[in-house]
Design a protein around this motif. Structure first.
Motif, PDB file in Angstrom:
ATOM      1  N   VAL A  69      35.255  61.416  32.923  1.00  0.00           N
ATOM      2  CA  VAL A  69      34.969  62.485  33.883  1.00  0.00           C
ATOM      3  C   VAL A  69      33.801  62.170  34.809  1.00  0.00           C
ATOM      4  O   VAL A  69      33.596  62.866  35.797  1.00  0.00           O
ATOM      5  CB  VAL A  69      34.712  63.810  33.147  1.00  0.00           C
ATOM      6  N   ASP A  70      33.025  61.156  34.500  1.00  0.00           N
ATOM      7  CA  ASP A  70      31.869  60.835  35.334  1.00  0.00           C
ATOM      8  C   ASP A  70      32.200  59.902  36.495  1.00  0.00           C
ATOM      9  O   ASP A  70      31.324  59.606  37.301  1.00  0.00           O
ATOM     10  CB  ASP A  70      30.767  60.185  34.491  1.00  0.00           C
ATOM     11  N   TYR A  71      33.435  59.387  36.572  1.00  0.00           N
ATOM     12  CA  TYR A  71      33.711  58.316  37.529  1.00  0.00           C
ATOM     13  C   TYR A  71      35.025  58.522  38.266  1.00  0.00           C
ATOM     14  O   TYR A  71      35.976  59.104  37.742  1.00  0.00           O
ATOM     15  CB  TYR A  71      33.786  56.965  36.810  1.00  0.00           C
ATOM     16  N   THR A  72      35.051  58.010  39.507  1.00  0.00           N
ATOM     17  CA  THR A  72      36.306  57.715  40.179  1.00  0.00           C
ATOM     18  C   THR A  72      36.446  56.192  40.181  1.00  0.00           C
ATOM     19  O   THR A  72      35.460  55.462  40.001  1.00  0.00           O
ATOM     20  CB  THR A  72      36.337  58.242  41.617  1.00  0.00           C
ATOM     21  N   VAL A  73      37.661  55.705  40.397  1.00  0.00           N
ATOM     22  CA  VAL A  73      37.917  54.266  40.342  1.00  0.00           C
ATOM     23  C   VAL A  73      38.717  53.841  41.571  1.00  0.00           C
ATOM     24  O   VAL A  73      39.693  54.505  41.959  1.00  0.00           O
ATOM     25  CB  VAL A  73      38.687  53.887  39.057  1.00  0.00           C
ATOM     26  N   LEU A  74      38.284  52.752  42.177  1.00  0.00           N
ATOM     27  CA  LEU A  74      39.034  52.107  43.243  1.00  0.00           C
ATOM     28  C   LEU A  74      39.476  50.737  42.739  1.00  0.00           C
ATOM     29  O   LEU A  74      38.639  49.931  42.312  1.00  0.00           O
ATOM     30  CB  LEU A  74      38.166  51.954  44.498  1.00  0.00           C
ATOM     31  N   LEU A  75      40.770  50.482  42.793  1.00  0.00           N
ATOM     32  CA  LEU A  75      41.324  49.197  42.374  1.00  0.00           C
ATOM     33  C   LEU A  75      41.769  48.432  43.616  1.00  0.00           C
ATOM     34  O   LEU A  75      42.623  48.905  44.381  1.00  0.00           O
ATOM     35  CB  LEU A  75      42.505  49.411  41.426  1.00  0.00           C
ATOM     36  N   VAL A  76      41.190  47.256  43.832  1.00  0.00           N
ATOM     37  CA  VAL A  76      41.455  46.452  45.028  1.00  0.00           C
ATOM     38  C   VAL A  76      42.301  45.240  44.640  1.00  0.00           C
ATOM     39  O   VAL A  76      41.937  44.483  43.727  1.00  0.00           O
ATOM     40  CB  VAL A  76      40.137  45.974  45.674  1.00  0.00           C
ATOM     41  N   ASP A  77      43.421  45.058  45.325  1.00  0.00           N
ATOM     42  CA  ASP A  77      44.210  43.842  45.135  1.00  0.00           C
ATOM     43  C   ASP A  77      43.627  42.764  46.037  1.00  0.00           C
ATOM     44  O   ASP A  77      43.905  42.711  47.235  1.00  0.00           O
ATOM     45  CB  ASP A  77      45.677  44.093  45.475  1.00  0.00           C
ATOM     46  N   ALA A  78      42.792  41.901  45.443  1.00  0.00           N
ATOM     47  CA  ALA A  78      42.153  40.826  46.199  1.00  0.00           C
ATOM     48  C   ALA A  78      42.859  39.495  45.987  1.00  0.00           C
ATOM     49  O   ALA A  78      42.301  38.442  46.282  1.00  0.00           O
ATOM     50  CB  ALA A  78      40.677  40.707  45.803  1.00  0.00           C
ATOM     51  N   ASN A  79      44.092  39.542  45.488  1.00  0.00           N
ATOM     52  CA  ASN A  79      44.897  38.329  45.346  1.00  0.00           C
ATOM     53  C   ASN A  79      45.705  38.167  46.628  1.00  0.00           C
ATOM     54  O   ASN A  79      46.896  38.494  46.690  1.00  0.00           O
ATOM     55  CB  ASN A  79      45.815  38.437  44.131  1.00  0.00           C
TER      56      ASN A  79
ATOM     57  N   VAL B 262      43.949  53.035  45.204  1.00  0.00           N
ATOM     58  CA  VAL B 262      44.300  51.615  45.287  1.00  0.00           C
ATOM     59  C   VAL B 262      44.118  51.127  46.720  1.00  0.00           C
ATOM     60  O   VAL B 262      44.512  51.814  47.673  1.00  0.00           O
ATOM     61  CB  VAL B 262      45.757  51.375  44.842  1.00  0.00           C
ATOM     62  N   LEU B 263      43.516  49.953  46.850  1.00  0.00           N
ATOM     63  CA  LEU B 263      43.485  49.241  48.125  1.00  0.00           C
ATOM     64  C   LEU B 263      44.413  48.043  47.984  1.00  0.00           C
ATOM     65  O   LEU B 263      44.049  47.034  47.375  1.00  0.00           O
ATOM     66  CB  LEU B 263      42.058  48.789  48.463  1.00  0.00           C
ATOM     67  N   PRO B 264      45.653  48.130  48.480  1.00  0.00           N
ATOM     68  CA  PRO B 264      46.602  47.022  48.312  1.00  0.00           C
ATOM     69  C   PRO B 264      46.209  45.815  49.146  1.00  0.00           C
ATOM     70  O   PRO B 264      45.417  45.923  50.089  1.00  0.00           O
ATOM     71  CB  PRO B 264      47.929  47.626  48.779  1.00  0.00           C
ATOM     72  N   ALA B 265      46.777  44.673  48.814  1.00  0.00           N
ATOM     73  CA  ALA B 265      46.423  43.433  49.508  1.00  0.00           C
ATOM     74  C   ALA B 265      47.082  43.321  50.871  1.00  0.00           C
ATOM     75  O   ALA B 265      46.553  42.683  51.773  1.00  0.00           O
ATOM     76  CB  ALA B 265      46.802  42.222  48.651  1.00  0.00           C
TER      77      ALA B 265
ATOM     78  N   LEU C 237      41.743  39.675  40.948  1.00  0.00           N
ATOM     79  CA  LEU C 237      41.515  38.398  41.619  1.00  0.00           C
ATOM     80  C   LEU C 237      42.562  37.362  41.226  1.00  0.00           C
ATOM     81  O   LEU C 237      43.191  37.476  40.160  1.00  0.00           O
ATOM     82  CB  LEU C 237      40.125  37.866  41.268  1.00  0.00           C
ATOM     83  N   PRO C 238      42.735  36.320  42.025  1.00  0.00           N
ATOM     84  CA  PRO C 238      43.612  35.224  41.619  1.00  0.00           C
ATOM     85  C   PRO C 238      43.041  34.500  40.394  1.00  0.00           C
ATOM     86  O   PRO C 238      41.846  34.616  40.096  1.00  0.00           O
ATOM     87  CB  PRO C 238      43.611  34.293  42.838  1.00  0.00           C
ATOM     88  N   PRO C 239      43.880  33.756  39.679  1.00  0.00           N
ATOM     89  CA  PRO C 239      43.372  32.966  38.554  1.00  0.00           C
ATOM     90  C   PRO C 239      42.344  31.932  39.007  1.00  0.00           C
ATOM     91  O   PRO C 239      42.375  31.456  40.147  1.00  0.00           O
ATOM     92  CB  PRO C 239      44.631  32.279  38.009  1.00  0.00           C
ATOM     93  N   VAL C 240      41.442  31.602  38.111  1.00  0.00           N
ATOM     94  CA  VAL C 240      40.334  30.701  38.442  1.00  0.00           C
ATOM     95  C   VAL C 240      40.813  29.287  38.721  1.00  0.00           C
ATOM     96  O   VAL C 240      40.286  28.602  39.614  1.00  0.00           O
ATOM     97  CB  VAL C 240      39.304  30.694  37.285  1.00  0.00           C
TER      98      VAL C 240
ATOM     99  N   SER D 246      40.664  28.232  44.861  1.00  0.00           N
ATOM    100  CA  SER D 246      39.215  28.455  44.935  1.00  0.00           C
ATOM    101  C   SER D 246      38.863  29.898  45.241  1.00  0.00           C
ATOM    102  O   SER D 246      37.681  30.244  45.348  1.00  0.00           O
ATOM    103  CB  SER D 246      38.605  27.545  46.012  1.00  0.00           C
ATOM    104  N   ASP D 247      39.867  30.770  45.365  1.00  0.00           N
ATOM    105  CA  ASP D 247      39.635  32.135  45.833  1.00  0.00           C
ATOM    106  C   ASP D 247      38.670  32.914  44.948  1.00  0.00           C
ATOM    107  O   ASP D 247      37.721  33.543  45.424  1.00  0.00           O
ATOM    108  CB  ASP D 247      40.959  32.894  45.926  1.00  0.00           C
ATOM    109  N   ALA D 248      38.948  32.934  43.636  1.00  0.00           N
ATOM    110  CA  ALA D 248      38.123  33.738  42.722  1.00  0.00           C
ATOM    111  C   ALA D 248      36.689  33.228  42.693  1.00  0.00           C
ATOM    112  O   ALA D 248      35.739  34.024  42.722  1.00  0.00           O
ATOM    113  CB  ALA D 248      38.727  33.714  41.316  1.00  0.00           C
ATOM    114  N   ILE D 249      36.519  31.917  42.635  1.00  0.00           N
ATOM    115  CA  ILE D 249      35.176  31.337  42.586  1.00  0.00           C
ATOM    116  C   ILE D 249      34.413  31.624  43.874  1.00  0.00           C
ATOM    117  O   ILE D 249      33.203  31.864  43.862  1.00  0.00           O
ATOM    118  CB  ILE D 249      35.255  29.824  42.326  1.00  0.00           C
ATOM    119  N   ALA D 250      35.117  31.644  45.009  1.00  0.00           N
ATOM    120  CA  ALA D 250      34.470  31.936  46.289  1.00  0.00           C
ATOM    121  C   ALA D 250      34.050  33.394  46.388  1.00  0.00           C
ATOM    122  O   ALA D 250      33.056  33.723  47.035  1.00  0.00           O
ATOM    123  CB  ALA D 250      35.422  31.587  47.440  1.00  0.00           C
ATOM    124  N   PHE D 251      34.799  34.279  45.724  1.00  0.00           N
ATOM    125  CA  PHE D 251      34.575  35.708  45.885  1.00  0.00           C
ATOM    126  C   PHE D 251      33.657  36.312  44.830  1.00  0.00           C
ATOM    127  O   PHE D 251      32.913  37.262  45.113  1.00  0.00           O
ATOM    128  CB  PHE D 251      35.925  36.431  45.855  1.00  0.00           C
TER     129      PHE D 251
END
Length: 296
Positions: free
Chosen positions: A118-128, A171-174, A210-213, A217-222
């Motif tokens: 109850v203390d939070y809202t959540v935003l899920l971002v597709d960064a893949n 949700v913030l889709p990719a 995030l994409p797999p590590v 290089s996406d996840a490591i860059a982000f």
């Protein structure tokens, strides 16, 4: 199950002690920063879409369910919230060593579980941005997404989506996949977006799928833009050498913990690869099979 019960009792007592904690700040409009009761949240600047709860459950998304798998996510939620509160964090990246280890489904179920607090809202971002998949799992097909914001300056309020029936969850889709995803994720504009998402609503947790590590290089860059990371591994699939290489690449990242997905036993043997300080939430394999069978 006894450990699950104990963890849930601990989480309940902690919430009771924190009855004076800050109220949720609604996501309904950028200028609206007043506290509101959770049941009063309305998404007036975020597109509301209908989703089939039955279809979500068939995809193993835990919406308003009470079973052993949901209990495992509640334990994971409690552990993550404790770590994030202790460090005043509110951004978390979810990744894995390679594809197919369950990170996107874990990110969705964790986000929904967090949104039930109850203390939070959540935003899920597709960064893949190379291979977006959250919208498929959630059962909607957006015309616009993060890639349109980064490349074409499409405003966020035209992109954000609230699936009806899942309270306090956006949700913030990719959007469309792009080839220069690593450059986009490490760009100044993406840095500004993360800061905006981090600071606009203090009581919002932002999760990034995030994409797999090891596949790009996406996840490591982000990841340096975020407070912390959660690593999903799959028993019987993730190889020890891949896990060790992934953690080598994640050095310098605040790894909040690990999720051992589809575990066959209550023990694991990945050796000394930096997991001893992590969170290990074991989703027992026979429970996963039982859950799939009941919803196929």
């Amino acid at each position: 199950m006894e450990r699950i019960k104990q963890a849930l009792d601990l989480a309940r007592k902690e919430r009771e002690k924190q009855s004076g904690s800050p109220q949720i700040v609604a996501d309904q409009a950028p200028e609206s920063r007043g506290a509101v009761a959770s049941e009063d949240i309305e998404y007036t600047e975020t597109r509301n879409i209908d989703v089939s709860i039955n279809d979500l459950r068939k995809r193993r998304i835990l919406v308003n369910q009470h079973n052993a798998v949901a209990d495992a996510y509640r334990i994971l939620r409690t552990q993550i919230l404790q770590r994030m509160r202790d460090n005043s964090w509110n951004t978390l990246g979810v990744t894995s060593p390679k594809n197919g280890e369950g990170k996107s489904l874990t990110a969705i179920n964790l986000a929904i579980s967090l949104a039930r607090e109850v203390d939070y809202t959540v935003l899920l971002v597709d960064a893949n941005l190379r291979s977006p998949d959250l919208h498929n799992l959630l059962g909607f097909y957006p015309k616009l997404g993060l890639s349109d914001y980064l490349l074409n300056n499409v405003p966020l309020n035209e992109i954000l989506i609230h699936p009806k029936g899942i309270d306090r969850f956006v949700v913030l889709p990719a959007g469309k996949s792009i080839g220069n995803s690593s450059e986009m994720l490490s760009s100044p504009k993406m840095s500004q977006l993360v800061e905006e998402l981090r600071s606009r609503y203090p009581q919002r947790i932002v999760l990034f799928d995030l994409p797999p590590v090891l596949t790009s290089s996406d996840a490591i860059a982000f990841l340096p833009k975020l407070d912390s990371a959660l690593v999903v591994i799959e028993e019987g699939s993730t190889q020890k050498q891949d896990l060790r290489q992934a953690f080598d690449m994640l050095q310098g990242t605040e790894v909040i913990g690990t999720v051992l997905n589809k575990s066959y036993t209550s023990e694991h043997d990945y050796g000394d690869v930096g997991l001893k300080d992590g969170i290990v939430s074991r989703f027992i394999n026979f429970i996963s099979k039982k859950y799939r069978k009941a919803h196929d």
